[in-house]
Scaffold this motif. Structure first.
Motif, PDB file in Angstrom:
ATOM      1  N   ARG A  85      52.870  55.420  33.707  1.00  0.00           N
ATOM      2  CA  ARG A  85      51.701  56.264  33.391  1.00  0.00           C
ATOM      3  C   ARG A  85      50.444  55.704  34.056  1.00  0.00           C
ATOM      4  O   ARG A  85      49.624  56.456  34.598  1.00  0.00           O
ATOM      5  CB  ARG A  85      51.506  56.379  31.879  1.00  0.00           C
ATOM      6  N   CYS A  89      63.848  51.559  29.781  1.00  0.00           N
ATOM      7  CA  CYS A  89      63.893  51.216  31.200  1.00  0.00           C
ATOM      8  C   CYS A  89      63.701  49.709  31.365  1.00  0.00           C
ATOM      9  O   CYS A  89      62.756  49.136  30.829  1.00  0.00           O
ATOM     10  CB  CYS A  89      62.762  51.985  31.899  1.00  0.00           C
ATOM     11  N   GLU A 141      57.439  52.635  30.751  1.00  0.00           N
ATOM     12  CA  GLU A 141      56.810  53.944  30.656  1.00  0.00           C
ATOM     13  C   GLU A 141      55.289  53.821  30.749  1.00  0.00           C
ATOM     14  O   GLU A 141      54.633  54.615  31.414  1.00  0.00           O
ATOM     15  CB  GLU A 141      57.227  54.646  29.356  1.00  0.00           C
TER      16      GLU A 141
END
Length: 104
Positions: free
Chosen positions: A25, A46, A21
């Motif tokens: 970003r 993930c 994540e």
């Protein structure tokens, strides 16, 4: 960290993200990124295979290298242009592959 040191020593600018994540970003804010180097196992929901697929889908210009000491990709699990290395890997071979991917 070994990979980050290898790439730093070869003259690349390296950013380390704590999870997929965080990497996504960062990529959203920095279109100049040219390479994703990820391990399969990482904290969060993930894994590295899923991260590689998402990066290939959203940023097809980014070269991708995935490494793991525990898992191997099943057929079709990685994007076509991604490269996979089992750990322990040969640093010279990995660095040569990174340079080849970035030159393409």
């Amino acid at each position: 960290m070994e990979a980050a040191d290898l790439l730093n020593d070869a003259g690349f600018s390296v950013l380390e993200a704590g999870n997929a994540e965080g990497a996504l970003r960062y990529l959203e804010r920095h279109p100049e990124v040219q390479l994703l180097f990820t391990d399969v196992q990482m904290p969060g929901a993930c894994d590295g295979f899923a991260l590689a697929r998402e990066v290939a889908r959203r940023w097809p210009h980014i070269a991708i290298v995935v490494v793991s000491g525990a898992a191997r990709p099943a057929p079709g699990e990685l994007p076509d242009k991604a490269r996979f290395f089992s750990k322990p890997y040969n640093p010279t071979l990995v660095l040569g592959t990174v340079q080849e991917l970035l030159a393409a």
